[in-house]
Design a protein around this motif. Structure first.
Motif, PDB file in Angstrom:
ATOM      1  N   THR A 546     -62.020  -4.605  14.237  1.00 54.18           N
ATOM      2  CA  THR A 546     -60.823  -5.419  14.426  1.00 54.18           C
ATOM      3  C   THR A 546     -60.239  -5.081  15.790  1.00 54.18           C
ATOM      4  O   THR A 546     -60.549  -4.035  16.358  1.00 54.18           O
ATOM      5  CB  THR A 546     -59.777  -5.152  13.330  1.00 54.18           C
ATOM      6  OG1 THR A 546     -59.460  -3.749  13.322  1.00 54.18           O
ATOM      7  CG2 THR A 546     -60.294  -5.573  11.962  1.00 54.18           C
ATOM      8  N   PRO A 547     -59.412  -5.969  16.352  1.00 58.93           N
ATOM      9  CA  PRO A 547     -58.930  -5.735  17.715  1.00 58.93           C
ATOM     10  C   PRO A 547     -58.234  -4.378  17.884  1.00 58.93           C
ATOM     11  O   PRO A 547     -57.506  -3.911  17.009  1.00 58.93           O
ATOM     12  CB  PRO A 547     -57.952  -6.895  17.935  1.00 58.93           C
ATOM     13  CG  PRO A 547     -58.490  -7.985  17.067  1.00 58.93           C
ATOM     14  CD  PRO A 547     -58.993  -7.300  15.841  1.00 58.93           C
ATOM     15  N   TYR A 548     -58.481  -3.780  19.016  1.00 55.17           N
ATOM     16  CA  TYR A 548     -57.888  -2.487  19.341  1.00 55.17           C
ATOM     17  C   TYR A 548     -56.405  -2.658  19.666  1.00 55.17           C
ATOM     18  O   TYR A 548     -56.009  -3.592  20.370  1.00 55.17           O
ATOM     19  CB  TYR A 548     -58.600  -1.865  20.537  1.00 55.17           C
ATOM     20  CG  TYR A 548     -59.957  -1.281  20.219  1.00 55.17           C
ATOM     21  CD1 TYR A 548     -60.085   0.016  19.737  1.00 55.17           C
ATOM     22  CD2 TYR A 548     -61.117  -2.042  20.398  1.00 55.17           C
ATOM     23  CE1 TYR A 548     -61.337   0.549  19.442  1.00 55.17           C
ATOM     24  CE2 TYR A 548     -62.369  -1.519  20.111  1.00 55.17           C
ATOM     25  CZ  TYR A 548     -62.472  -0.220  19.626  1.00 55.17           C
ATOM     26  OH  TYR A 548     -63.706   0.317  19.334  1.00 55.17           O
ATOM     27  N   VAL A 549     -55.596  -1.717  19.160  1.00 51.25           N
ATOM     28  CA  VAL A 549     -54.172  -1.675  19.481  1.00 51.25           C
ATOM     29  C   VAL A 549     -53.883  -0.377  20.222  1.00 51.25           C
ATOM     30  O   VAL A 549     -54.753   0.484  20.387  1.00 51.25           O
ATOM     31  CB  VAL A 549     -53.306  -1.804  18.211  1.00 51.25           C
ATOM     32  CG1 VAL A 549     -53.513  -3.156  17.559  1.00 51.25           C
ATOM     33  CG2 VAL A 549     -53.591  -0.668  17.235  1.00 51.25           C
ATOM     34  N   GLU A 550     -52.641  -0.239  20.668  1.00 50.73           N
ATOM     35  CA  GLU A 550     -52.292   0.863  21.556  1.00 50.73           C
ATOM     36  C   GLU A 550     -52.536   2.237  20.939  1.00 50.73           C
ATOM     37  O   GLU A 550     -52.873   3.199  21.650  1.00 50.73           O
ATOM     38  CB  GLU A 550     -50.823   0.744  21.987  1.00 50.73           C
ATOM     39  CG  GLU A 550     -50.517  -0.437  22.880  1.00 50.73           C
ATOM     40  CD  GLU A 550     -50.252  -1.734  22.137  1.00 50.73           C
ATOM     41  OE1 GLU A 550     -49.875  -2.725  22.778  1.00 50.73           O
ATOM     42  OE2 GLU A 550     -50.403  -1.764  20.888  1.00 50.73           O
TER      43      GLU A 550
END
Length: 728
Positions: A546-550
């Motif tokens: 899933t998309p990478y977050v901070e």
């Protein structure tokens, strides 16, 4: 002398288009967050325009749902903030009535009595927000329900709202005799060519109608008496308003850049969608700010004439502009300065209202569509919880009497600069110079540096773009000299080594991508300047699905990614207030060498285009990246932020999507494994980016559509310049 009070309100339009009701309170999430009231109170406000909207509360005739308003009215009392109850906000009432219904005034009054009986402690009401404006949009222009477009419908819609206001205040005052009427209206001004002065005079008299009718000023000698009678108003109902007027206790004026209009019969000077008429003449109706060489009148002029016309306490009841952050700051500050100036002159200016505190949706279409077009307010609801913008700090400074100190306030708003003109100016151009402490932009020759320079110019942000000879980020002495010379309030670092594959064997990339940003951060910390620097999606190893977050762990696979990760850590260690932006896969209209532009150029030539099918990225439209970064910088944001357009696809899918939108043959795109594309550096298979801090970037689909529009416009402009004859 008492200062101007600060009030606030959430955008609460509840309008109807056909059978669809559009609720701004729900769209912004204000309907779900009780603690938004605490946020508003933290500004130091004295009053809040509180939406006790009829359509939301009366669920069936005589049946009410107070479950939303009960805890909020109680919380406002605990916070010491007085509500101004708004009952109808650009609406036409619940489904069983409308603005042309003869029973509308009495039905609104019955609802108002129910509110007063439920909340007898409420001391101020706006039964109908902007009745004249709503009547125009609903009865004269056909935009909102009941979608009529004739003078008779306009007059009836206006009078029903005015009669409804009168009856509503009578009902409320039977419960609370001290209740005040805070009547609001969008108070614009129309100017025109000499030929159309008759139409401008008519519109300038009409703009006062809601106030004049309530104040008992529309007598047979009033310039609008004949018009009202000609289009359906009975003499009996007009005389009833004369005999028992209901003058506002506070005259609330709203003024927007779009409120001031210019009429011009020279229709060839304007695009067709701006041209209309009155049955006698055809003319263009445009925003005055787009054609006037002089500055528009704005809040000071509108406040002054309202005070002088009615001699009653006056307030600015909405201050909002849908624009970039520094322009929002300038608009609010200039409104406050105008209100304070007139109060100091002895005029009865009571308050200024920060409006759309949690932003607004789809006002670019006059709330006729549900497109998700969002304009942030004092808080940005694209973050959870809502993220305070720079407007929050400014509002607190204004309410407490502290001098505003944001560097962006030193420059004029766009409505005071030449950029405002879209049509031939009417008179001698007058602008305010852009002054103030600059932003420094490193990397003058790069894609990102040039984009920042272009958009800082457009946004009126003083800036200096520096080449390597002016500021070498890997040379501490060079950095020190530049900061001492320019004394910037912030530095935007777009310099660096960008060749990912060559970085594997080139030692320079470590100095430029890791050492340089750290040197720059330390110098900025010493000089009290904010730093923005950029990192990459290549700090991740691609094992996530899933998309990478901070907050995700960075594990780079290549030398470029390792240098970027090192820079992140060093910068935030020596200057924690820095803003570090991770982004990905640039494309834009001003750079010929980005992936999308090169791919489309090849496809237009009928050539094939090879792209990786096994590397997922979040492509980033450079103008969106620059605007979002500048807004976050102005807001004082710090730490890691992910900024990429919302979406994830492979490089090959990106080429195909762009081709389809451009009407080209996507079959020419060759989707290949990355291993066959001569890539020296390892890439993550999945490097899509999202954000846990706020989704402030538009969707990729929207970005690609705007990219194609902008490139087409640039192509037409270039072609026109080439074809134009040279005159000597």
């Amino acid at each position: 002398m008492r200062r101007v009070e600060l009030w606030a309100g959430a955008e609460c339009t509840f309008n109807r288009v056909g059978e669809r009701f559009l609720d701004q309170v729900a769209r912004s999430g204000f309907s779900q967050r009780l603690d938004d009231l605490d946020r508003l109170a933290s500004l130091g406000i004295a009053r809040m325009r509180f939406p006790l909207v009829w359509e939301r509360t009366e669920t069936a005739p005589g049946q009410f749902d107070w479950s939303w308003s009960d805890p909020r009215i109680a919380r406002l009392a605990e916070l010491g903030v007085a509500p101004i109850a708004g009952l109808l906000h650009h609406g036409s009432g619940p489904r069983w009535t409308d603005l042309l219904d003869p029973e509308f005034p009495r039905q609104l009054a019955r609802y108002a009595r129910s509110v007063a009986e439920r909340y007898p402690q409420i001391e101020a009401y706006t039964p109908v927000n902007e009745p004249l404006t709503t009547a125009r949009f609903s009865g004269l222009y056909g935009i909102w329900y009941p979608h009529q477009a004739d003078d008779r419908s306009f007059v009836r819609a206006l009078l029903n709202q005015v009669h409804g206001t009168v009856l509503a205040m009578r009902a409320v005052r039977e419960v609370n005799p001290q209740a005040q009427l805070v009547q609001t209206e969008d108070l614009g001004l129309t100017t025109s060519s000499a030929h159309l002065r008759y139409q401008a005079d008519f519109e300038n008299l009409r703009r006062w109608l809601s106030f004049d009718l309530l104040a008992g000023r529309v007598t047979p000698g009033h310039g609008m008496w004949g018009y009202l009678r000609d289009f359906g108003a009975s003499e009996q109902e007009l005389r009833a308003l004369l005999e028992e007027p209901c003058p506002p206790d506070i005259v609330g004026i709203n003024s927007y850049v779009t409120s001031e209009r210019f009429l011009d019969e020279r229709i060839a000077l304007y695009p067709p969608h701006l041209v209309g008429g009155n049955g006698r003449d055809r003319y263009a109706d445009v925003e005055t700010v787009r054609v006037s060489g002089a500055f528009i009148g704005g809040f000071e002029a509108r406040l002054r004439e309202a005070c002088e016309r009615y001699g009653r306490p006056t307030a600015i009841t909405e201050v909002h502009i849908g624009c970039s952050r520094e322009e929002q700051l300038r608009w609010l500050h200039q409104a406050w300065v105008a209100a304070e100036k007139l109060r100091a002159e002895g005029l009865p200016v009571r308050a200024l209202t920060c409006w759309a505190a949690f932003g607004s949706f789809d006002w670019n279409s006059l709330v006729t569509r549900d497109d998700g077009h969002y304009e942030p307010g004092l808080w940005d609801v694209r973050s959870t919880p809502p993220r305070p913008t720079a407007l929050v700090k400014l509002a607190r400074q204004l309410s407490s009497g502290r001098a505003p100190d944001h560097p962006a306030l030193d420059a004029p708003g766009w409505w005071q600069r030449e950029v405002r003109l879209k049509h031939p100016p009417l008179d001698e151009l007058r602008t305010s110079p852009v002054r103030g402490r600059p932003l420094l932009i490193t990397g003058a020759t790069g894609t990102l540096g040039q984009a920042f320079a272009r958009l800082c110019e457009a946004r009126g942000l003083p800036h200096q773009v520096l080449r390597r000879a002016d500021l070498e980020i890997t040379d501490a002495a060079s950095v020190e000299r530049a900061l001492k010379h320019w004394q910037p309030w912030a530095v935007i670092n777009t310099a660096g080594y960008v060749r990912v594959d060559e970085a594997e064997g080139d030692e320079r990339q470590w100095r430029e991508n890791a050492v340089g940003p750290a040197l720059l951060a330390a110098a900025c910390a010493r000089h009290g300047a904010r730093l923005v620097t950029f990192s990459s999606d290549l700090v991740f190893d691609g094992t996530k699905e899933t998309p990478y977050v901070e907050g995700d762990e960075a594990r780079p696979l290549n030398a470029y990614g390792r240098a970027k990760r090192e820079a992140e850590q060093r910068v935030l260690t020596v200057a924690p207030e820095s803003l570090v932006v991770r982004t990905s896969a640039f494309f834009g209209p001003w750079d010929r060498h980005n992936f999308v532009t090169l791919a489309l150029a090849a496809l237009r030539r009928g050539e094939t285009w090879a792209a990786a099918a096994d590397q997922i990225v979040s492509p980033t439209y450079v103008p969106d990246l620059v605007h979002a970064t500048l807004d976050l910088l102005i807001d004082g944001e710090q730490g890691l932020w992910h900024l990429a357009n919302q979406g994830a696809l492979s490089w090959a899918e990106l080429a195909c999507t762009a081709a389809d939108l451009a009407g080209l043959d996507a079959g020419l795109v060759q989707a290949l494994p990355g291993a066959l594309l001569a890539q020296t550096a390892r890439r993550p298979a999945y490097a899509a980016l999202s954000s846990e801090r706020g989704l402030v970037m538009p969707t990729l689909a929207h970005a690609l559509a705007r990219y194609l529009e902008e490139t087409a416009l640039l192509a037409r402009t270039t072609h026109a310049n080439v074809e134009a004859p040279v005159l000597t």
